[in-house]
Design an enzyme around this catalytic site. Structure first.
Site, PDB file in Angstrom:
ATOM      1  N   ASP A 191      -5.610   0.752   8.559  1.00 19.30           N
ATOM      2  CA  ASP A 191      -5.298   0.560   7.148  1.00 19.30           C
ATOM      3  C   ASP A 191      -5.958  -0.680   6.540  1.00 19.30           C
ATOM      4  O   ASP A 191      -5.914  -0.859   5.320  1.00 19.30           O
ATOM      5  CB  ASP A 191      -3.780   0.438   6.951  1.00 19.30           C
ATOM      6  CG  ASP A 191      -3.068   1.770   7.039  1.00 19.30           C
ATOM      7  OD1 ASP A 191      -3.720   2.803   6.819  1.00 19.30           O
ATOM      8  OD2 ASP A 191      -1.861   1.775   7.334  1.00 19.30           O
TER       9      ASP A 191
ATOM     10  N   LYS B  93       0.872  -1.183   0.000  1.00 19.73           N
ATOM     11  CA  LYS B  93       0.000   0.000   0.000  1.00 19.73           C
ATOM     12  C   LYS B  93       0.904   1.227   0.000  1.00 19.73           C
ATOM     13  O   LYS B  93       1.728   1.395   0.900  1.00 19.73           O
ATOM     14  CB  LYS B  93      -0.888   0.010   1.246  1.00 19.73           C
ATOM     15  CG  LYS B  93      -1.723   1.282   1.407  1.00 19.73           C
ATOM     16  CD  LYS B  93      -2.393   1.339   2.765  1.00 19.73           C
ATOM     17  CE  LYS B  93      -1.414   1.566   3.888  1.00 19.73           C
ATOM     18  NZ  LYS B  93      -0.855   2.948   3.905  1.00 19.73           N
TER      19      LYS B  93
END
Length: 293
Positions: free
Chosen positions: A144, A13
């Protein structure tokens, strides 16, 4: 007959922009960040087994960095237990993680691993990724994890609870560069100083490589001063990326210490990565594609 093994990618990410927009009374910072995912990362497999408890084995380039982690702390095992408790009675699982991404690197590795586990369990159980119970579990596992669950380019706001998908965000070449340093996210936020910035909702209008270059260059990363104070070699990486002739934009991902450079395509990214790796053999450098994984 041996049950089939389920396998999924847990991509890196990358926060291509990161604004700190405020701080709550409980100490959590509020963010406005654009996130993209790479076509490479960790790899997770799950297979039912006849042991009473879930079991995790580890491999890959960065396996040694996880040596001190306990079963209670590991997000994959927590995802397994949470899914079984809150969504479906799946059997005990043997999970195997190939840890290919550096740890504490600003790439959301642990969150992406947990999200991959949830995707595999949902597939095994016939549960939609849009099931609100899955979204609630993802949020409870970490800020996240929700954005990692869908692996789609998105604008993330608040403490990770605000998600706006960016379907028009273009797929571009990317090179990730880490100078061999890990940075603990709490330490970087603790070292942060300065004012907060207002949110920027214009990410939804970005649809071309030129627009990405302008948006990323203007957006920046508000954690960069704190991260570079703790790991000065980050500035060496960013200076190198700034001089790449074909790079559209560059920056620091998350709380670091991994940096990125964006390119028009993967061929350009691979060419530049080869040059950098030759000059800096001790750095972790990985080219690929940035977009929906």
């Amino acid at each position: 007959m041996t049950p089939p093994r389920l396998i999924d990618l847990a991509p890196a990410k990358v926060n291509v922009t990161l604004r700190v927009t405020g701080r709550r009374e409980d100490g959590y910072h509020l963010l406005d960040s654009v996130v993209v995912f790479t076509d490479f990362g960790d790899r997770l497999s799950l297979a039912p087994h006849d042991r009473a408890d879930d079991h995790l084995t580890l491999g890959g380039t960065f396996v040694a960095a996880l040596a001190g982690e306990t079963a209670a702390d590991n997000l994959i095992l927590r995802a397994l237990r949470g899914f079984r408790r809150r969504l479906a009675p799946v059997p005990s699982m043997h999970a195997h993680l190939d840890k290919n991404l550096p740890v504490a690197a600003g790439l959301g590795g642990g969150s992406s691993d947990a999200a991959a586990c949830l995707r595999l369990l949902a597939r095994h159980s016939g549960i939609s990724l849009d099931d609100p119970r899955l979204a609630d579990l993802a949020a409870d596992l970490g800020a996240d994890v929700p954005v990692c669950l869908h692996r789609q380019s998105a604008r993330v706001t608040g403490i990770g609870d605000g998600l706006e998908e960016l379907p028009d965000w273009p797929r571009l070449g990317i090179v990730l560069i880490n100078p061999g340093r890990g940075l603990a996210t709490p330490a970087v936020f603790g070292a942060r100083a300065g004012d907060f910035r207002p949110p920027d909702p214009t990410a939804r209008t970005v649809a071309t490589a030129a627009a990405v270059a302008a948006f990323v260059s203007a957006g920046g990363n508000d954690l960069r001063p704190a991260a570079t104070a703790l790991a000065p070699e980050i500035e060496d990486v960013l200076s190198l990326a700034a001089r790449a002739p074909d790079a559209l934009a560059h920056g620091l991902s998350g709380s670091g210490a991994t940096c990125f450079a964006l390119f028009a395509d993967t061929a350009a990214a691979r060419r530049q990565a080869m040059l950098w790796q030759h000059r800096h053999p001790g750095w972790w450098i990985r080219p690929g594609l940035a977009g929906d994984a």
